[in-house]
Design a protein around this motif. Structure first.
Motif, mmCIF file in Angstrom:
data_model
loop_
_atom_site.group_PDB
_atom_site.id
_atom_site.type_symbol
_atom_site.label_atom_id
_atom_site.label_comp_id
_atom_site.label_asym_id
_atom_site.label_seq_id
_atom_site.Cartn_x
_atom_site.Cartn_y
_atom_site.Cartn_z
ATOM 1 N N MET A 1 42.647 31.969 28.663
ATOM 2 C CA MET A 1 42.811 30.513 27.642
ATOM 3 C C MET A 1 44.302 30.116 27.757
ATOM 4 N N PRO A 2 44.476 28.701 27.865
ATOM 5 C CA PRO A 2 45.633 28.131 27.803
ATOM 6 C C PRO A 2 46.577 28.447 26.648
ATOM 7 N N SER A 3 45.894 29.134 25.746
ATOM 8 C CA SER A 3 46.610 29.505 24.392
ATOM 9 C C SER A 3 47.337 30.979 24.454
ATOM 10 N N ALA A 4 47.126 31.639 25.608
ATOM 11 C CA ALA A 4 47.376 33.054 25.446
ATOM 12 C C ALA A 4 47.188 33.479 27.165
ATOM 13 N N GLY A 5 48.146 34.670 27.306
ATOM 14 C CA GLY A 5 48.238 35.473 28.440
ATOM 15 C C GLY A 5 48.622 34.651 29.470
ATOM 16 N N PRO A 6 49.418 35.571 30.556
ATOM 17 C CA PRO A 6 49.902 35.049 31.749
ATOM 18 C C PRO A 6 48.964 35.170 32.681
ATOM 19 N N VAL A 7 49.302 34.403 33.959
ATOM 20 C CA VAL A 7 48.579 34.460 35.099
ATOM 21 C C VAL A 7 49.621 34.506 36.424
ATOM 22 N N THR A 8 49.246 34.649 37.619
ATOM 23 C CA THR A 8 50.047 34.510 38.669
ATOM 24 C C THR A 8 51.168 33.459 38.312
ATOM 25 N N ARG A 9 52.486 33.643 38.300
ATOM 26 C CA ARG A 9 53.447 32.541 38.476
ATOM 27 C C ARG A 9 54.048 32.214 39.447
ATOM 28 N N LEU A 10 53.856 30.726 40.031
ATOM 29 C CA LEU A 10 54.315 30.218 40.727
ATOM 30 C C LEU A 10 55.496 29.382 40.441
ATOM 31 N N THR A 11 56.557 28.775 41.254
ATOM 32 C CA THR A 11 57.382 27.616 40.979
ATOM 33 C C THR A 11 56.782 26.314 40.898
ATOM 34 N N VAL A 12 56.759 25.754 39.746
ATOM 35 C CA VAL A 12 56.078 24.590 39.726
ATOM 36 C C VAL A 12 57.002 23.569 39.127
ATOM 37 N N PRO A 13 56.650 22.265 39.114
ATOM 38 C CA PRO A 13 57.445 21.320 38.510
ATOM 39 C C PRO A 13 57.648 21.573 36.884
ATOM 40 N N PRO A 14 58.582 21.134 36.374
ATOM 41 C CA PRO A 14 58.887 21.303 35.061
ATOM 42 C C PRO A 14 57.943 20.677 33.774
ATOM 43 N N GLN A 15 57.293 19.966 34.345
ATOM 44 C CA GLN A 15 56.211 19.252 33.391
ATOM 45 C C GLN A 15 55.050 20.243 33.134
ATOM 46 N N TYR A 16 54.978 21.623 33.814
ATOM 47 C CA TYR A 16 54.016 22.508 33.545
ATOM 48 C C TYR A 16 54.457 23.656 33.125
ATOM 49 N N THR A 17 53.674 24.587 32.441
ATOM 50 C CA THR A 17 54.127 25.723 31.776
ATOM 51 C C THR A 17 53.318 27.015 32.370
ATOM 52 N N THR A 18 53.987 27.850 32.854
ATOM 53 C CA THR A 18 53.226 29.118 33.797
ATOM 54 C C THR A 18 53.068 30.330 33.026
ATOM 55 N N ASP A 19 53.285 30.131 31.715
ATOM 56 C CA ASP A 19 53.137 31.338 30.933
ATOM 57 C C ASP A 19 51.742 31.487 30.300
ATOM 58 N N ARG A 20 50.876 30.470 30.806
ATOM 59 C CA ARG A 20 49.276 30.568 30.434
ATOM 60 C C ARG A 20 48.673 29.798 31.313
ATOM 61 N N GLY A 21 47.249 30.085 31.310
ATOM 62 C CA GLY A 21 46.565 29.213 32.244
ATOM 63 C C GLY A 21 45.266 30.037 32.733
ATOM 64 N N TRP A 22 44.730 29.811 33.894
ATOM 65 C CA TRP A 22 43.773 30.296 34.390
ATOM 66 C C TRP A 22 43.861 30.742 35.957
ATOM 67 N N GLU A 23 43.088 31.255 36.582
ATOM 68 C CA GLU A 23 43.311 31.599 37.883
ATOM 69 C C GLU A 23 42.141 32.028 38.635
ATOM 70 N N ILE A 24 41.688 31.315 39.758
ATOM 71 C CA ILE A 24 40.518 31.844 40.632
ATOM 72 C C ILE A 24 40.798 32.258 41.875
ATOM 73 N N ILE A 25 40.349 33.509 42.535
ATOM 74 C CA ILE A 25 40.891 34.029 43.764
ATOM 75 C C ILE A 25 39.716 34.034 44.711
ATOM 76 N N GLY A 26 40.180 33.489 45.811
ATOM 77 C CA GLY A 26 39.165 33.426 46.934
ATOM 78 C C GLY A 26 38.186 32.023 46.853
ATOM 79 N N SER A 27 38.694 31.077 46.458
ATOM 80 C CA SER A 27 38.027 29.860 46.466
ATOM 81 C C SER A 27 38.206 28.978 47.757
ATOM 82 N N SER A 28 37.287 27.843 47.848
ATOM 83 C CA SER A 28 37.595 27.087 49.168
ATOM 84 C C SER A 28 38.991 26.400 48.943
#
Length: 442
Positions: free
Chosen positions: A50-77
């Motif tokens: 959930m966006p309120s808790a927990g880390p996912v794989t951290r990429l280097t992204v623009p500063p407008q986004y936070t990488t310390d929370r989010g969601w991740e799908i592996i193996g999509s199209s």
């Protein structure tokens, strides 16, 4: 000996429980109806954070986004489709025996939604194409694939296979359209248009599944427009009708004609469609012959597809060499901003900008635009696809100042944004595509 057997039994029990837990966290049954079980293979692994808790794989992204929370799908199209009205994102997963299944995720929470039944497309070796179409205030996710089928005894027939899913519940319709040659498929709406890149087309109603054919002699060419019958091409459909263009000038079948809606200061017979996005058309025009920069510049204009009315225009240098393919227009989720290559338009403010040097050279390609007034792209990238794949030097463009800022050299750009969550894509060493949703920073 007995102690060894007991230890083995305990280990087996722990492994069994771990497998159950893994299946529970990776999706298992869908959270909604509309598609059935599908079957055949384990679901795509999903890190549902959930966006309120927990880390996912951290990429280097623009500063407008936070990488310390989010969601991740592996193996999509590689391709996804988004319904901004509902915040749902659709992607395809590949199953055993070259079958595919459509799945959805709530971009705001990362929670999995409904999933469709598995099917085998006529081109089983490649992911089907994926898009969103809106018709009669209803949205549909559309997958399509082109290929052939035959039993070895009779000549193989080629066709376009389309699956249309109601965005809200996944209710599905399948339509197969016989077709020869590589098709062009437009989902600008309200109907899906399959064309041969010329004047012949077939329309598919996503609501009813009705299929209707239109030949070149049914396009209702405007009177007094010989160029309309040269290099005639069907570009898609609008709320007012089918959008068609010729070598010069364009029109809506049974509706408006570009000559009658030409922007001020242009040659009224010079309009050329370059791209269509939802209810907007991007066209380029030659300046009037008496204009000071007629020999060196063109006017790029965003038109309303319902009326043809020009909304925003900007001048750009004529390219030294005519491009083989024009950059595709991309709208922000709200529809207030539009980008295409080195062009950017603020439709709400009525302003546009062409990013180029005084000599007409341009090295900027914009790829994504969001509702917070920021567009993302890259310098020295050939097109938007290359910029999103990590090519060139990534930049962020601010609509408030019409300036660009360099991002980290290895920054990933969001492929799309919905509900304030940017969706990023990358490929791991096992050639699996990851989709990661990072929320905007507060």
């Amino acid at each position: 000996m007995r102690q060894k057997v007991v230890r083995l039994a305990l280990v087996g029990g722990v492994v069994f429980l771990a497998l159950l837990l893994l299946l529970a966290t990776c999706g298992g049954s869908p959270d909604g109806g509309g598609g059935g079980k599908g079957g055949g293979a384990a679901p795509v692994p999903v890190k549902r954070v959930m966006p309120s808790a927990g880390p996912v794989t951290r990429l280097t992204v623009p500063p407008q986004y936070t990488t310390d929370r989010g969601w991740e799908i592996i193996g999509s199209s590689p391709e996804v489709a988004v319904s901004h009205a509902t915040g749902r994102l659709a992607y395809l997963e590949r199953l055993n025996d070259n079958r595919y299944r459509l799945r959805t995720v709530d971009t705001a929470t990362g929670k999995l939604g409904w999933r469709g039944q598995a099917w085998r497309p006529p081109d089983p070796l490649h992911y089907p194409k994926l898009a969103t179409v809106t018709s009669k205030d209803r949205q549909y996710f559309v997958t399509w694939s082109y290929g052939k089928v035959g039993d070895g005894m009779t000549p193989a027939s080629t066709f376009v296979s389309l699956d249309m899913y109601d965005v809200t519940d996944g209710a599905r319709q399948r339509v197969e359209v016989p077709w020869s040659g590589a098709p062009n498929v437009s989902t600008s709406g309200p109907e899906i248009v399959i064309s041969d890149g010329k004047a012949n087309s077939t329309l598919v109603d996503p609501v009813t599944g009705t299929v209707s054919e239109l030949s070149a002699d049914e396009l209702k060419y405007p009177k007094g427009c010989p160029a309309c019958k040269q290099l005639t091409e069907v570009y898609g459909q609008t709320a007012a009708g089918l959008l068609v263009g010729g070598a010069r000038e364009f029109w809506v079948r049974g509706g408006w004609f570009s000559r009658n809606v030409a922007p001020k200061g242009t040659d009224k017979g010079s309009g050329v469609v370059t791209s269509v996005a939802a209810d907007r058309v991007l066209a380029k025009w030659a300046l009037a012959k008496k204009a000071k920069r007629a020999a060196t510049h063109e006017l790029w204009t965003v038109h309303d597809t319902a009326t043809g009315e020009p909304l925003v225009s900007v001048e750009c240098h004529r390219p030294a060499i005519k491009p083989g393919r024009y950059p595709q227009a991309v709208l922000s989720p709200s529809g207030d901003r539009l980008i295409a290559g080195n062009l950017a338009f603020d439709l709400a403010a009525g302003e546009g900008h062409c990013f180029e040097a005084e000599d007409g050279s341009s090295h900027l390609t914009l790829a994504t635009v969001t509702d917070d007034g920021i567009a993302y792209g890259a310098e020295n990238a050939r097109d938007a696809a290359e910029a999103l794949a990590g090519g060139g030097l990534p930049v962020a463009m601010d609509f408030g100042t019409w300036t660009t800022d360099q991002l980290s050299r290895n920054a990933r750009l969001p492929g799309t944004e919905s509900t304030g969550v940017g969706v990023f894509r990358w490929t791991d060493r096992q050639e699996r595509t990851h989709l990661i949703g990072y929320p905007r920073t507060d």
